[in-house]
Design an enzyme around this catalytic site. Structure first.
Site, short mmCIF file in Angstrom:
data_model
loop_
_atom_site.label_atom_id
_atom_site.label_comp_id
_atom_site.label_asym_id
_atom_site.label_seq_id
_atom_site.Cartn_x
_atom_site.Cartn_y
_atom_site.Cartn_z
N GLY A 15 -7.42 -14.22 9.44
CA GLY A 15 -7.66 -13.25 10.49
C GLY A 15 -7.44 -11.83 10.00
N ARG A 83 -12.51 -27.53 1.79
CA ARG A 83 -13.10 -28.14 3.00
C ARG A 83 -14.02 -27.11 3.64
NH1 ARG A 83 -11.94 -29.23 8.53
NH2 ARG A 83 -12.40 -31.39 9.08
N ASP A 119 -0.84 -17.75 5.63
CA ASP A 119 -0.47 -19.07 5.14
C ASP A 119 -1.68 -19.90 4.73
OD1 ASP A 119 -1.12 -19.10 7.88
OD2 ASP A 119 -0.11 -21.00 8.18
N THR A 141 -0.20 -10.98 7.55
CA THR A 141 -0.36 -11.64 8.84
C THR A 141 0.41 -10.87 9.90
OG1 THR A 141 0.17 -13.60 10.18
CG2 THR A 141 1.50 -13.26 8.22
N ASP A 143 1.59 -12.29 12.31
CA ASP A 143 2.58 -13.26 12.81
C ASP A 143 3.92 -13.18 12.08
OD1 ASP A 143 0.48 -14.19 14.39
OD2 ASP A 143 -0.09 -15.73 12.94
N ASP A 145 4.97 -14.82 9.55
CA ASP A 145 5.51 -16.18 9.38
C ASP A 145 5.41 -16.73 7.97
OD1 ASP A 145 2.77 -16.47 9.31
OD2 ASP A 145 2.66 -18.02 10.85
N ARG A 187 1.04 -17.51 17.05
CA ARG A 187 0.89 -18.93 16.75
C ARG A 187 2.22 -19.66 16.90
NH1 ARG A 187 -2.25 -20.66 11.71
NH2 ARG A 187 -0.58 -19.56 10.66
#
Length: 380
Positions: A15, A83, A119, A141, A143, A145, A187
């Site tokens: 983000g 992925r 992360d 981030t 966040d 975190d 989050r």
């Protein structure tokens, strides 16, 4: 003797947040001014590496972007090289494009890749390192975190936006004698809720780390009313959940490495407070407002320090590590020590202690010590 780098790549993943352009600026200018290195910028995170979409970044390209929000390179939170989503017909299939990414990297003659992200980006970096890609991480981030660093850039800007929102909510809450609930991002971590709630003078702060008891919240509201405080401000992290309950999932994004999108817990809390206290509630969900706009001075400085250090690390050949802030100094930590881990709020954090000393409710019954509640919930 360190490895002399000639050409490095940079990408912004996950983000967006304020400060990304400040890091890019610092990397480019330091690379050119101190080490005579060329910088290639990949568009849209690892997606650009996989699809071979890039641009050369000169000091001129890095000029005038320090205060600019977002990222001039674009970003993607869906581009996991292991992925990678590919649309076939009406459905997505997931393929491993990591080898293709490494081929494109090597074809450009790059000596290192500086990946700016959170992360998810660091997890991808750890996987790419295992396949031989020379990577340097920069922690980003809102966040806050990421483990290994005291703070990530972007967090201070998000807290500033959240605090301003709580400041503005105060006047309307007081005028209408309401319970006003402000939901912030974060989050699975409560850092934004904790900091903006504390800085904005919130009365109740709810975080994912401390599952809330709705009766305790209502007791805090009623206690304030009994003391002549006819309004209450509740700051809620989007990952907050009730004791014995689950986080509120807003939607699932099928073609994303982390498919869960949280949001809406504040509406659930509001309905319960109204039903149990008969006090009118209103909800404000800040969402992506916390990601936008220019970075604060703190984030500009932190992002600049991170970018300068990342460029120096590339020149030294100090690879496989993430720039970090520890005890006020820029250092580096192994990326594998960061990947797949989260830095969460704990009962002994100074901001938690400060909130308790100020009489702010954390949604925990007053008769239960916070440490006891925390350990009961984490081991349940």
């Amino acid at each position: 003797m360190g490895i002399k780098m000639k050409r490095i790549g940079v990408l912004t993943g996950g983000g967006d947040c304020p400060g990304l352009n400040a890091v890019i600026r610092a990397i480019v200018k330091t690379a050119y001014n101190d080490h005579q290195m060329e910088v290639i910028g990949f568009n849209d995170g690892y997606e650009g590496v996989i699809e071979n979409r890039y641009r050369s970044l000169s000091p001129k390209d890095a000029s005038g972007i320090l205060a600019l929000g977002g990222t001039i390179l674009g970003t993607s939170n869906r581009a996991d090289p292991f992925r990678f989503p590919v649309l076939e017909g009406d459905e997505y299939i997931y393929v491993d494009r990591s080898t293709q990414a490494i081929r494109n990297f090597e074809a450009l003659g790059l000596d290192a890749l500086i990946a700016i992200g959170g992360d998810g980006t660091m997890a991808a970096c750890a996987g790419m390192m295992a396949k031989g890609l020379p990577v340097i991480g920069v922690p980003k981030t809102i966040d806050n975190d990421l483990v290994g660093t005291e703070v990530t850039f972007g967090h201070d800007s998000a807290v500033a936006a959240g605090t301003e929102a709580v400041d503005r909510i105060h006047t309307t809450a007081q005028s209408h004698h309401r319970v006003m609930i402000v939901e912030v991002m974060g989050r699975y971590a409560g850092w934004i809720a904790l900091a903006s709630g504390l800085a904005g003078g919130g009365d109740i702060i709810l975080m994912p780390e401390f599952p809330y008891d709705i009766d305790a919240i209502c007791d805090a509201v009623k206690t304030r009313n009994a003391r002549g405080k006819t309004f209450s401000i509740v700051v809620v992290g989007e990952g907050a959940k009730p004791v014995g309950g689950d986080m509120v999932i807003k939607r699932l994004v099928e073609n994303s490495p982390d498919a869960v999108r949280l949001g809406g817990v504040s509406n659930q809390v509001a309905a319960q407070i109204e039903g149990l206290t008969n006090i009118e509630c209103r909800v404000t969900i800040l969402g992506h407002l916390l990601r936008g706009g220019p970075p604060t001075a703190f984030d500009r400085l932190l992002a600049t320090r991170y970018g300068v250090e990342a460029a120096h690390m590339a020149a030294r050949g100090d690879l496989g590590r993430m720039v970090a802030l520890q005890n006020g100094e820029t250092v580096s930590v192994p990326i594998e020590d960061v990947a797949g881990k989260l830095r969460l709020v704990t009962p002994d954090h100074p901001l938690v202690r400060a909130a308790q000393s100020l009489g702010i409710s954390l949604g925990v019954p007053t008769e239960t010590p916070l440490e006891q509640h925390y350990h009961e919930q984490t081991t349940a």
